[in-house]
Enzyme design. Structure first.
Site, short mmCIF file in Angstrom:
data_model
loop_
_atom_site.label_atom_id
_atom_site.label_comp_id
_atom_site.label_asym_id
_atom_site.label_seq_id
_atom_site.Cartn_x
_atom_site.Cartn_y
_atom_site.Cartn_z
N LYS A 13 0.84 -1.20 -0.13
CA LYS A 13 -0.06 -0.09 0.09
C LYS A 13 0.80 1.21 -0.06
CE LYS A 13 -2.56 -0.52 3.79
NZ LYS A 13 -2.05 -1.96 3.95
N ARG A 88 -10.30 1.24 8.19
CA ARG A 88 -9.74 0.03 8.54
C ARG A 88 -10.62 -0.89 9.27
NH1 ARG A 88 -3.76 0.75 8.25
NH2 ARG A 88 -2.72 -1.14 8.65
N ARG A 127 11.42 -5.58 4.90
CA ARG A 127 10.92 -4.10 4.58
C ARG A 127 11.94 -3.01 5.61
NH1 ARG A 127 4.92 -1.80 4.85
NH2 ARG A 127 4.87 -2.59 6.90
N ARG A 161 10.57 -1.26 10.83
CA ARG A 161 9.64 -0.84 11.87
C ARG A 161 9.41 -1.80 13.29
NH1 ARG A 161 4.33 0.55 8.35
NH2 ARG A 161 3.57 -0.96 9.83
N ARG A 172 -1.33 -8.38 13.10
CA ARG A 172 -1.98 -7.53 12.12
C ARG A 172 -2.76 -8.23 11.17
NH1 ARG A 172 3.58 -4.92 10.73
NH2 ARG A 172 2.47 -3.78 9.18
P1 ADP Z 1 0.44 -1.59 7.23
O1 ADP Z 1 -0.26 -1.05 6.24
O2 ADP Z 1 1.84 -2.06 6.59
O3 ADP Z 1 -0.18 -2.59 8.29
P2 ADP Z 1 0.31 0.94 8.52
O4 ADP Z 1 1.38 1.83 8.45
O5 ADP Z 1 -0.61 1.63 7.59
O6 ADP Z 1 0.90 -0.52 8.18
O7 ADP Z 1 -0.25 0.83 10.11
C1 ADP Z 1 0.54 0.59 11.19
C2 ADP Z 1 -0.21 0.61 12.14
O8 ADP Z 1 -1.11 1.78 12.77
C3 ADP Z 1 -1.56 -0.58 12.20
O9 ADP Z 1 -1.11 -1.92 12.45
C4 ADP Z 1 -2.46 0.04 13.26
O10 ADP Z 1 -2.01 -0.35 14.65
C5 ADP Z 1 -2.33 1.40 13.25
N1 ADP Z 1 -3.18 2.20 12.30
C6 ADP Z 1 -3.09 2.69 11.06
N2 ADP Z 1 -4.19 2.96 10.42
C7 ADP Z 1 -5.15 2.78 11.31
C8 ADP Z 1 -6.50 3.00 11.30
N3 ADP Z 1 -7.37 3.26 10.52
N4 ADP Z 1 -7.21 2.42 12.50
C9 ADP Z 1 -6.81 1.98 13.30
N5 ADP Z 1 -5.29 2.01 13.61
C10 ADP Z 1 -4.50 2.09 12.55
#
Ligand code: ADP
Length: 225
Positions: A13, A88, A127, A161, A172
Site C-alpha cells: 500500500k 480499517r 522491509r 519498524r 496484524r
Molecule cells: P501496514 O499497512 O503495513 O499494516 P500502517 O503503517 O498502515 O501499516 O499501519 C501501522 C499500524 O498503525 C497498524 O497496524 C495499526 O496499529 C495502526 N493504524 C493505521 N491505520 C489505522 C486505522 N485506520 N485505524 C486504527 N489503527 C490504525
C-alpha cells in the site's frame, strides 16, 4: 480525485500510494505515517497509538477518526487525496461516508490490493524505512538500497519498524481478516471497489491500479502517463 487504498499488511500500500499520489497530483495521507509522526514527537495521541500499534492492534476509532477528520479539513486536500490505511473497519468506513457527505464529495475509487498470505511475512520482514522520510521504502531482497542501511534517495539511515516483527505481523494479519476485509464489501455495495492483484513488480502493480481508475500508464519513474 479521491481514492482509498485497502490491503493487508505487506500488500505494498505505502509503495503504491506514494507513486499513485505523485502521478495523480493528490495528497497522500497515511494513518500509519501520521501515527508514527505523533509517536516521534511524543504527543499524547502518539503515546496512546503506540501501545496499540506495538501490539499489532488497531488504534481506537475515536482517536483515528478525529485525526483523519482534522487532516481532511486542511485545504491541501481540495484537489483530492489518496487515503492509505483508513478506513480499517466498518465504523471508520461509516465515519468517512459522513465526512464526505458533509463536504458534498464522494470517492472515485477504492483499490483493494490482493496478495497471497504466504508472501506477506517475507515482504514485511525484509522491509526497511528511511528515518528521514517514511515514503522512502526499501526491501532487503526485492528493492535493496545501493549501500546497505542507507537511503538511495536522501542518504538517511534505514531501519525496521518494530511492528514488522513476525509475531506482530501475524496479529496484524488477523486484524486485517476480521476487521478490515469487510470494509471492501462496504465499498463493493457502493459500486466503487476494484480488486488489484498486488503480486509482481512495483511498476506492474502501479499500472494495474492506474488502469482500474482509467488514468493510463506510468513511465519507468512511475510519475507520468
Ligand atoms: P501496514 O499497512 O503495513 O499494516 P500502517 O503503517 O498502515 O501499516 O499501519 C501501522 C499500524 O498503525 C497498524 O497496524 C495499526 O496499529 C495502526 N493504524 C493505521 N491505520 C489505522 C486505522 N485506520 N485505524 C486504527 N489503527 C490504525
Amino acid at each position: 480525485m479521491r481514492i482509498l487504498l485497502i490491503g493487508p499488511p505487506g500488500a505494498g500500500k505505502g509503495t503504491q500510494a506514494v507513486r499513485l499520489a505523485a502521478h495523480l497530483s493528490i495528497q497522500h495521507i497515511s494513518t500509519g505515517d501520521l501515527f508514527r509522526e505523533h509517536i516521534g514527537q511524543g504527543t499524547d495521541l502518539g503515546q496512546n497509538a503506540h501501545t496499540h500499534i506495538h501490539a499489532g492492534l488497531l488504534v481506537p476509532d475515536e482517536v483515528t477518526i478525529g485525526m483523519i477528520n482534522e487532516r481532511l479539513a486542511r485545504p491541501d486536500t481540495e484537489r483530492g487525496f489518496l487515503l492509505d490505511g483508513f478506513p480499517r473497519n466498518c465504523v471508520q468506513a461509516r465515519a468517512l461516508d459522513g465526512i464526505l457527505a458533509d463536504s458534498d464529495s464522494k470517492l472515485d475509487a477504492v483499490l483493494d490490493l490482493e496478495i497471497p498470505e504466504d508472501q506477506v511475512v517475507g515482504r514485511i520482514s525484509g522491509r526497511r524505512l528511511c528515518r528521514q522520510n517514511h515514503e522512502h521504502i526499501f526491501h532487503v531482497d526485492h528493492s535493496p538500497p545501493e549501500v546497505a542501511g542507507v537511503c538511495d534517495l536522501c542518504g538517511g539511515g534505514l531501519y525496521q519498524r518494530e511492528d514488522d516483527r513476525e509475531a506482530t505481523v501475524r496479529q496484524r494479519l488477523e486484524v486485517y481478516r476480521t476487521e478490515t476485509a469487510p470494509v471492501v464489501g462496504h465499498y463493493r455495495a457502493q459500486g466503487v471497489a476494484t480488486t488489484i492483484p498486488a503480486h509482481g513488480q512495483v511498476q506492474d502493480v502501479l499500472n494495474r491500479a492506474l488502469d482500474a481508475i482509467g488514468r493510463g500508464q506510468a513511465d519507468a519513474a512511475g510519475t507520468s502517463s
